[in-house]
Write an enzyme that holds these catalytic residues in place. Structure first.
Site, PDB file in Angstrom:
ATOM      1  N   GLU A 324      -3.810 -10.148  40.943  1.00  0.00           N
ATOM      2  CA  GLU A 324      -3.935  -9.093  40.486  1.00  0.00           C
ATOM      3  C   GLU A 324      -5.260  -8.978  39.268  1.00  0.00           C
ATOM      4  O   GLU A 324      -5.151  -9.902  38.411  1.00  0.00           O
ATOM      5  CB  GLU A 324      -2.755  -8.422  39.576  1.00  0.00           C
ATOM      6  CG  GLU A 324      -1.531  -8.068  40.523  1.00  0.00           C
ATOM      7  CD  GLU A 324      -0.206  -7.523  39.570  1.00  0.00           C
ATOM      8  OE1 GLU A 324       0.389  -6.737  40.267  1.00  0.00           O
ATOM      9  OE2 GLU A 324      -0.302  -7.926  38.426  1.00  0.00           O
ATOM     10  N   CYS A 325      -6.023  -8.060  39.249  1.00  0.00           N
ATOM     11  CA  CYS A 325      -7.126  -7.991  38.466  1.00  0.00           C
ATOM     12  C   CYS A 325      -7.674  -9.293  38.261  1.00  0.00           C
ATOM     13  O   CYS A 325      -8.596  -9.815  39.079  1.00  0.00           O
ATOM     14  CB  CYS A 325      -6.638  -7.323  37.406  1.00  0.00           C
ATOM     15  SG  CYS A 325      -7.888  -6.336  36.334  1.00  0.00           S
ATOM     16  N   GLY A 326      -7.779  -9.623  37.118  1.00  0.00           N
ATOM     17  CA  GLY A 326      -8.465 -10.996  36.489  1.00  0.00           C
ATOM     18  C   GLY A 326      -7.914 -12.158  37.641  1.00  0.00           C
ATOM     19  O   GLY A 326      -8.741 -13.182  38.013  1.00  0.00           O
ATOM     20  N   MET A 328      -7.553 -11.913  40.734  1.00  0.00           N
ATOM     21  CA  MET A 328      -8.410 -11.659  41.985  1.00  0.00           C
ATOM     22  C   MET A 328      -9.963 -12.310  41.639  1.00  0.00           C
ATOM     23  O   MET A 328     -10.403 -12.696  42.501  1.00  0.00           O
ATOM     24  CB  MET A 328      -8.448 -10.182  42.334  1.00  0.00           C
ATOM     25  CG  MET A 328      -9.484  -9.842  43.433  1.00  0.00           C
ATOM     26  SD  MET A 328      -9.276  -8.269  44.093  1.00  0.00           S
ATOM     27  CE  MET A 328      -9.869  -7.412  42.431  1.00  0.00           C
ATOM     28  N   THR A 415      -5.802  -7.390  44.322  1.00  0.00           N
ATOM     29  CA  THR A 415      -6.151  -5.914  43.988  1.00  0.00           C
ATOM     30  C   THR A 415      -6.380  -5.852  42.660  1.00  0.00           C
ATOM     31  O   THR A 415      -5.878  -6.809  41.730  1.00  0.00           O
ATOM     32  CB  THR A 415      -5.157  -4.946  44.476  1.00  0.00           C
ATOM     33  OG1 THR A 415      -5.225  -3.600  44.155  1.00  0.00           O
ATOM     34  CG2 THR A 415      -3.703  -5.285  43.924  1.00  0.00           C
TER      35      THR A 415
END
EC number: 6.3.5.11
Length: 437
Positions: A324-326, A328, A415
């Site tokens: 998730e986010c970081g 990714m 994501t």
């Protein structure tokens, strides 16, 4: 179940000092020997770290949309069974957002104290307090507290301006020793503030003699009895799974409720630190790479070969990785910071990410799949360029605009969206079995 004292700390806007006051109040009552449970309104990872340090107990999220009213009621009821005091910190301004802090306070009948930064303000303080108290009749704004007061005379003028029917809950002055440092995504993480406990103790000292700390009966009691019937026990959808979670200063945006759900579903949860060059455990059946601040630690992450090799080996073995986010960003080929420095990342996902000064996305989002809806949110200051075709896009609850992309490459699902897993346990289990998409 007996009623539990509960108080909602809100404000007219962000930046008024809600977290400082809530944390100081929690620390004060903890020092008095009381069991304090603090909740944070809305999606947030940073404020809860501070509030947990102050209260000594995990800080859960309350949000009528992301968490759901029934689940919020259950969390409050569970806390009320063991706590001597419940504090809820609002998000943004009291009436901002849909649902807002006001909606949450009204839903559970929790009285509100408004924290207002009085810097560069005098009698207008009373007008702001009046507006907050009378904007909605179903929201019980019982008191007002002045933050960043310049002098005793200033405090007197503020107190005299408070409208009839509202309680003056006191004031504290502006001091760098109490204020909490922040950066682009919000407050610094608790572990990064070397003197955090000293700041919390100073805030508690400053609040100790105020009416707010005394919690007079006029603003303190709320009924949290008669909660909704408890849900049936969760099926053991992750029995036998060993989920390794990256957790350190670079990867720290983790909801406590998410980890609790994994364990309730039967998974064994362990932690490793890519920033400390720790290898992901070979016995792990799945990896979770949460959000955080990889951009602040890009050079260290790039040089930590042992951690990188373990994640690559996990992917090569076809074991599920959810990022998730970081998390990714760590899997992409490169990361470019605002100053233009480019650092290679793991290269398990094609593409690059560039940091930017303004946020790229903000707000609630949800994923809709064969197993239903998984709620969450997004908030980031970066842009990803990748040739991957999304397998799905998140949707926004109040807009037709497409939300964050979900990418899949081999066993990796990635994501920008941060998911609140208790909103759909079956969807969550499928993610870590590699079968959600």
């Amino acid at each position: 179940m007996p009623d539990c004292p509960a108080l909602f700390i809100s404000a007219p806007a962000s930046g008024q000092g809600k977290t400082t006051i809530t944390a100081g109040l929690a620390r004060h009552h903890r020092r008095q020997g009381r069991r304090v449970r603090v909740f944070k309104t809305g999606p947030d990872f940073l404020d809860p770290m501070i509030l947990e340090r102050a209260s000594g107990a995990p800080v859960m999220s309350l949000d009528l949309w992301m968490v759901g009213e029934t689940a919020c009621r259950e969390l409050l009821a569970q806390a009320a069974e063991h706590a001597d005091l419940i504090l809820i910190e609002g998000v943004m301004g009291l009436y901002d957002g849909t649902p807002s802090s006001a909606d949450l306070a009204a839903a559970f009948g929790v009285p509100v104290v408004a924290v207002i930064s009085a810097k560069a303000m005098a009698q207008t303080f009373g007008a702001v307090a009046f507006g907050l108290a009378h904007y909605r009749p179903d929201v019980a704004v019982r008191g007002v507290f002045a933050n960043r007061v310049g002098s005793p005379r200033h405090a007197q003028m503020l107190e005299e301006s408070v409208p009839t029917g509202m309680s003056w809950m006191g004031s504290i002055s502006s001091t760098a020793d109490i204020e909490l440092p922040d950066r682009h995504l919000g407050l610094h993480q608790a572990a990064e503030i070397a003197d955090l406990d000293r700041r919390l103790d100073l805030a508690a000292d400053a609040l100790a003699s105020t009416p707010l700390a005394a919690l007079p009966p006029a603003v303190r009691f709320v009924s949290l009895s008669n909660p909704s019937p408890s849900a049936a026990p969760l099926p053991r959808l992750l029995d036998g799974a060993h989920i390794a979670v990256a957790r350190d200063a670079a990867f720290s945006f983790i909801y406590p409720a998410n980890l609790a759900l994994l364990e309730a579903l039967g998974a064994r949860v362990s932690f490793f630190s890519p920033l400390a060059d720790e290898a992901a455990p070979e016995t792990g059946t799945a990896l979770y790479l949460p959000g955080g601040y990889p951009e602040l630690h890009a050079a260290a992450l790039a040089s930590n070969a042992r951690a990188a090799a373990s994640v690559r080996a996990h992917a090569a073995a076809g074991k599920p990785i959810f990022a998730e986010c970081g998390g990714m960003l760590y899997l992409l080929e490169s990361l470019t910071t605002i100053d233009g420095a480019t650092t290679p990342m793991l290269g398990l996902l094609p593409g690059e990410v560039r940091m930017q000064k303004r946020f790229a996305a903000l707000g609630m989002q949800q994923l809709d799949g064969p197993l239903g809806t998984l709620t969450g949110h997004t908030f980031h200051y970066s842009h990803v360029s990748t040739p991957l075709t999304p397998v799905l896009h998140a949707t926004r609850p109040q807009s037709d605009t497409a939300g964050e992309a979900v990418y899949r490459s081999g066993s990796i699902v990635a994501t920008y969206m941060h998911s609140y897993w208790p909103s759909n346990p079956a969807f969550t289990a499928a993610l870590f079995h590699g079968k959600a998409f």
